[in-house]
Design a protein around this motif. Structure first.
Motif, short mmCIF file in Angstrom:
data_model
loop_
_atom_site.label_atom_id
_atom_site.label_comp_id
_atom_site.label_asym_id
_atom_site.label_seq_id
_atom_site.Cartn_x
_atom_site.Cartn_y
_atom_site.Cartn_z
N ARG A 240 0.82 -1.21 0.00
CA ARG A 240 0.00 0.00 0.00
C ARG A 240 0.85 1.27 0.00
O ARG A 240 0.31 2.37 0.09
CB ARG A 240 -0.91 0.00 1.24
CG ARG A 240 -1.92 -1.11 1.26
CD ARG A 240 -2.50 -1.32 2.65
NE ARG A 240 -3.12 -0.13 3.18
CZ ARG A 240 -4.42 0.14 3.09
NH1 ARG A 240 -5.22 -0.71 2.48
NH2 ARG A 240 -4.92 1.24 3.60
N SER B 23 -4.98 10.48 -3.43
CA SER B 23 -6.29 10.86 -2.89
C SER B 23 -6.99 11.84 -3.83
O SER B 23 -6.38 12.39 -4.76
CB SER B 23 -6.14 11.50 -1.50
OG SER B 23 -5.25 12.62 -1.55
N LYS C 1 -20.89 4.89 -4.90
CA LYS C 1 -19.70 4.24 -5.44
C LYS C 1 -19.69 4.37 -6.95
O LYS C 1 -20.75 4.47 -7.58
CB LYS C 1 -19.66 2.76 -5.05
CG LYS C 1 -19.50 2.51 -3.57
CD LYS C 1 -19.39 1.01 -3.28
CE LYS C 1 -19.17 0.74 -1.81
NZ LYS C 1 -19.03 -0.72 -1.54
N GLU D 264 -14.19 9.75 -6.23
CA GLU D 264 -13.33 8.62 -5.95
C GLU D 264 -12.38 8.41 -7.12
O GLU D 264 -12.69 8.79 -8.26
CB GLU D 264 -14.14 7.34 -5.66
CG GLU D 264 -14.82 6.74 -6.87
CD GLU D 264 -15.54 5.43 -6.55
OE1 GLU D 264 -16.06 5.31 -5.42
OE2 GLU D 264 -15.61 4.55 -7.43
N TRP E 60 -6.14 -0.21 -7.30
CA TRP E 60 -6.74 0.32 -6.08
C TRP E 60 -7.90 1.27 -6.40
O TRP E 60 -7.98 1.81 -7.50
CB TRP E 60 -5.70 1.10 -5.26
CG TRP E 60 -4.46 0.33 -4.95
CD1 TRP E 60 -3.34 0.24 -5.72
CD2 TRP E 60 -4.23 -0.47 -3.79
NE1 TRP E 60 -2.41 -0.56 -5.11
CE2 TRP E 60 -2.92 -1.01 -3.92
CE3 TRP E 60 -4.98 -0.77 -2.65
CZ2 TRP E 60 -2.36 -1.83 -2.96
CZ3 TRP E 60 -4.40 -1.59 -1.69
CH2 TRP E 60 -3.12 -2.12 -1.85
N ARG F 32 -9.62 4.57 -4.23
CA ARG F 32 -9.76 5.44 -3.05
C ARG F 32 -11.19 5.97 -3.08
O ARG F 32 -11.56 6.76 -3.94
CB ARG F 32 -8.75 6.59 -3.10
CG ARG F 32 -8.98 7.66 -2.05
CD ARG F 32 -8.51 7.23 -0.69
NE ARG F 32 -7.04 7.31 -0.60
CZ ARG F 32 -6.38 7.05 0.50
NH1 ARG F 32 -7.02 6.70 1.61
NH2 ARG F 32 -5.06 7.13 0.52
N ARG F 33 -12.00 5.51 -2.12
CA ARG F 33 -13.40 5.90 -2.08
C ARG F 33 -13.55 7.35 -1.62
O ARG F 33 -12.62 7.96 -1.10
CB ARG F 33 -14.17 4.98 -1.13
CG ARG F 33 -14.18 3.51 -1.53
CD ARG F 33 -14.93 3.29 -2.82
NE ARG F 33 -15.01 1.85 -3.15
CZ ARG F 33 -15.59 1.37 -4.23
NH1 ARG F 33 -16.15 2.21 -5.11
NH2 ARG F 33 -15.61 0.08 -4.48
N ASN G 100 -15.13 8.43 0.83
CA ASN G 100 -15.01 8.56 2.28
C ASN G 100 -13.58 8.36 2.77
O ASN G 100 -13.32 8.32 3.97
CB ASN G 100 -15.94 7.56 2.98
CG ASN G 100 -15.61 6.11 2.65
OD1 ASN G 100 -14.63 5.83 1.95
ND2 ASN G 100 -16.45 5.19 3.12
N GLN H 201 -11.65 5.67 2.23
CA GLN H 201 -11.25 4.27 2.37
C GLN H 201 -10.51 3.80 1.12
O GLN H 201 -10.90 4.10 0.00
CB GLN H 201 -12.49 3.40 2.60
CG GLN H 201 -12.18 1.93 2.80
CD GLN H 201 -13.43 1.12 3.07
OE1 GLN H 201 -14.53 1.65 3.13
NE2 GLN H 201 -13.25 -0.19 3.23
N LEU H 202 -9.42 3.05 1.34
CA LEU H 202 -8.62 2.51 0.25
C LEU H 202 -8.93 1.03 0.09
O LEU H 202 -8.84 0.27 1.05
CB LEU H 202 -7.13 2.70 0.54
CG LEU H 202 -6.15 2.26 -0.55
CD1 LEU H 202 -6.33 3.10 -1.81
CD2 LEU H 202 -4.71 2.34 -0.05
N GLU H 203 -9.29 0.62 -1.14
CA GLU H 203 -9.66 -0.77 -1.41
C GLU H 203 -8.80 -1.33 -2.53
O GLU H 203 -8.48 -0.63 -3.49
CB GLU H 203 -11.14 -0.87 -1.81
CG GLU H 203 -12.11 -0.42 -0.73
CD GLU H 203 -13.56 -0.50 -1.19
OE1 GLU H 203 -13.80 -1.05 -2.29
OE2 GLU H 203 -14.45 -0.03 -0.46
N ASP I 269 -6.06 12.05 3.03
CA ASP I 269 -5.35 11.68 4.25
C ASP I 269 -4.21 12.66 4.52
O ASP I 269 -3.53 13.09 3.61
CB ASP I 269 -4.79 10.26 4.12
CG ASP I 269 -5.94 9.24 4.07
OD1 ASP I 269 -7.04 9.61 4.49
OD2 ASP I 269 -5.68 8.12 3.59
#
Length: 249
Positions: A110, A117, A152, A194, A205, A207-208, A210, A212-214, A249
């Motif tokens: 990661r 972001s 989303k 996002e 990846w 980055r949502r 909110n 959150q990283l998925e 972030d």
């Protein structure tokens, strides 16, 4: 044969005794027999005493051996307990090292992704890359952080694809923005953006909105099932003025 000796006659004072004893003298030929018998008796006695001594020694040795066995059993039990504790300690250390290794591996995986972001600006999506290296196959989508709208990028209605989504071949290091339509509506609706991308290691990846990283398992173009050829957009340097939304972030 010699005649028996009458003890009553020889000893008159025994006359009053109702019992009388006679004594038969030993024949000269019987002496060796009696001597052999006596010798055998003495030898048997000596052998018996030796056997008793040997039995006693065996008993002492048996007791000593039992004591040693008990001591050895106690030592083995203590060693097993100590070994069990060492195994438990080693298992805890191995588990800790595995967790630490997985944590470091996750951080390494990661490493670049956490430095990418996005958040909404004035009719634009602000994009921030603090990794020092570009990311590729970038897809920026306008969503709603809250409210009655899609939250989303996968839920983006098809008729909004051209206005609320942008594709970039790469996002360089630094601060950038791209024009994009933002989700609008009632008082309770908050727009957000996002970003999906592929890092320099080839990992994919999202980055949502909110924050959150998925991790996803295919590149963003295929993940969103976008049409080819893609309409590539070039980002503009600098940030657009900020609106209310999720901050980086």
């Amino acid at each position: 044969m010699q005649e028996s000796i009458d003890l009553k006659a020889a000893f008159p004072h025994l006359a009053a005794d109702p019992e009388w004893v006679t004594f038969t003298p030993i024949e000269p030929g019987d002496v060796p027999t009696y001597l052999a018998f006596a010798a055998a008796t003495i030898a048997a006695t000596i052998a018996w005493l030796a056997w008793r001594r040997q039995v006693k020694n065996f008993k002492i040795q048996e007791d000593s051996l039992k004591t040693q066995i008990n001591l050895l059993r106690d030592q083995i039990s203590q060693q097993q307990e100590s070994f069990s504790k060492q195994l438990e300690s080693m298992a805890e250390q191995v588990a800790f090292m595995r967790e630490e290794s997985l944590y470091r591996q996750r951080l390494e995986e990661r490493g670049q992704a956490v430095l990418i972001s996005t958040w909404p600006g004035e009719d634009a999506a602000n994009l921030l890359n603090r990794s020092g290296q570009p990311v590729h196959s970038v897809v920026v989508t306008s969503v709603a952080v809250q409210g009655a709208a899609w939250n989303k990028g996968e839920e983006l209605p098809e008729h909004f694809h051209h206005s609320h989504r942008r594709e970039l071949s790469l996002l360089p290091d630094g601060e950038w923005h791209v024009p994009i339509g933002l989700v609008k509506g009632g008082m309770q609706l908050r727009p957000g953006t996002e970003i999906a991308f592929t890092d320099f290691q080839g990992a994919h990846w999202i980055r949502r909105a909110n924050g959150q990283l998925e991790r996803i398992h295919t590149n963003p173009i295929e993940y969103y099932n976008l049409m080819r050829p893609a309409d590539i957009c070039l980002p503009s340097y600098g940030l657009a003025s900020r609106r209310t939304g999720a901050l980086p972030d």
